[in-house]
Scaffold this active site. Sequence first.
Site, PDB file in Angstrom:
ATOM      1  CE  LYS A  57       4.943  -2.471  -5.727  1.00  0.00           C
ATOM      2  NZ  LYS A  57       3.929  -1.410  -5.510  1.00  0.00           N
ATOM      3  CB  SER A 133       5.310   0.467  -2.398  1.00  0.00           C
ATOM      4  OG  SER A 133       4.270   0.174  -3.299  1.00  0.00           O
ATOM      5  CB  SER A 157       2.794   2.491  -4.979  1.00  0.00           C
ATOM      6  OG  SER A 157       2.988   2.597  -3.606  1.00  0.00           O
TER       7      SER A 157
HETATM    8  N1  GLN Z   1       2.727   5.370   0.122  1.00  0.00           N
HETATM    9  C1  GLN Z   1       1.377   4.923   0.245  1.00  0.00           C
HETATM   10  C2  GLN Z   1       1.277   3.935   1.368  1.00  0.00           C
HETATM   11  O1  GLN Z   1       2.218   3.764   2.054  1.00  0.00           O
HETATM   12  C3  GLN Z   1       0.918   4.334  -1.049  1.00  0.00           C
HETATM   13  C4  GLN Z   1       1.399   2.962  -1.275  1.00  0.00           C
HETATM   14  C5  GLN Z   1       0.898   2.354  -2.543  1.00  0.00           C
HETATM   15  O2  GLN Z   1       0.380   3.043  -3.422  1.00  0.00           O
HETATM   16  N2  GLN Z   1       1.011   1.056  -2.600  1.00  0.00           N
HETATM   17  O3  GLN Z   1       0.278   3.331   1.597  1.00  0.00           O
END
Ligand code: GLN
Length: 453
Positions: A57, A133, A157
């Site tokens: 990532k 994400s 994410s």
């Molecule tokens: N979807 C969540 C957010 O927008 C989690 C994102 C994540 O775990 N990095 O913050």
Amino acid sequence: ITVSDLVDTSYKRISEVDDKVKAFLTLNEEAARAQAKALEESGQAGEALFGLPAGIKDNIVTKGLRTTCGSQFLSNFNDPLYDATVIQKLNAAKSITVGKLNMDEFAMGSSNENSSYFTTRNPWNTEHVPGGSSGGSGAAVASGQVLFALGSDTGGSIRQPAAFCGVVGLKPTYGRVSRFGLVAFASSLDQIGPVTRTVEDNARVLEIISGHDKMDSTSANIDVPKYTESLTGDVKGLKIAVPKEYLGEGVTEEVRNAVLEALKKYEALGAEWEEVSLPHSKYAVATYYLLSSSEASANLARFDGVRYGVRSPEAKNMIEMFKLSRSQGFGEEVKRRIMLGTFALSSGYYDAYYKKAQKVRTLIKQDFDNVFEKYDIILGPTTPTPAFKVGEKIADPLTMYANDILTIPVNLAGVPGISIPCGFSSEGLPIGLQLIGKHFDEGTVYRAAHAFE
Ligand code: GLN
């Protein structure tokens, strides 16, 4: 089969499918091929991940390899000076980094649509999102471009894209894996974890990347068990708790049925389950967005056009340089969070918002502690619905935020959680089953997940 063959297969697959899936932001082809050659010539193959092609990532820093966090702001961060601890560990285990994977900008998002480059697509149906994400990580593994990937999970994410893409994704206990070299979003919630096709692969990668690190004061000084040894297939007598809040409103019929089917399978394997309550679950999304945005507003202060990132060429003085670089460099969602977080931390509001959210976080953690006094594992869906369509939620941040309702509490409590595939919707999209364990008990999480496969 040689290491070069493996790396070849990975790049061949990337050239076949990635113009449709769009998982990769940056390829590392020349270096990866050279590394493959060197490994072959070394004539040794003892290390745990020897020659295995991996995707990383793009918020995990890789020495000499562009690291953008999915942001235009870092489009010129071509030559990071060091490797994140997890990368150093992967290098020592001799896996091969084939490239960097797309993500929502600075890990803020649930669909990959917040990447400031392009949107990764769900390999099962490219009209649908891969989740976020770590959408690039889920999609690259699901489409066979790499054997495993690393993602990061602040509020879901890793687990949510794993669920949407039909692969296995684990968020470790907070402190299990070093965050050194992970570009911080919300430091009290962020964890790096593996995305793989099988539970066994996942356990193997976690064994490598875990452990105490003096470069991360929040990493725990606790021995790393051999997770692969917990994959016994035996769940007789395992006590499973199913929170009623996780099968309630918003969870589709198909997802609920898939979870109930999974419970039948566990029963057949000799496990027991009961319904429980995590009564503060309904406050988790609000608590998370307050705390994570507050932490993000502080963490992202470092992006100023001086030390990192693209500097606005139009600025006429120093203040303008900060302002213009930040307003041109960050995307909409990132700005929304910085503003929300700055507001929540400002004097006069701190007690009403930030401090209150911290208190609710404690209550949420206590909900988990109470359930884990009697049960070994908490089970539920990973997400209320399978992967939604590209464009479906992007105009309404609140609907997007609600998608993480079942993953966020796990980060607030700091406990480990895994998503494994447990069926398909009538549209042919994967459904994810979430298994949540006690602090530092990834072993039981893996054992339960493996028995289900
Ligand atoms: N979807 C969540 C957010 O927008 C989690 C994102 C994540 O775990 N990095 O913050």
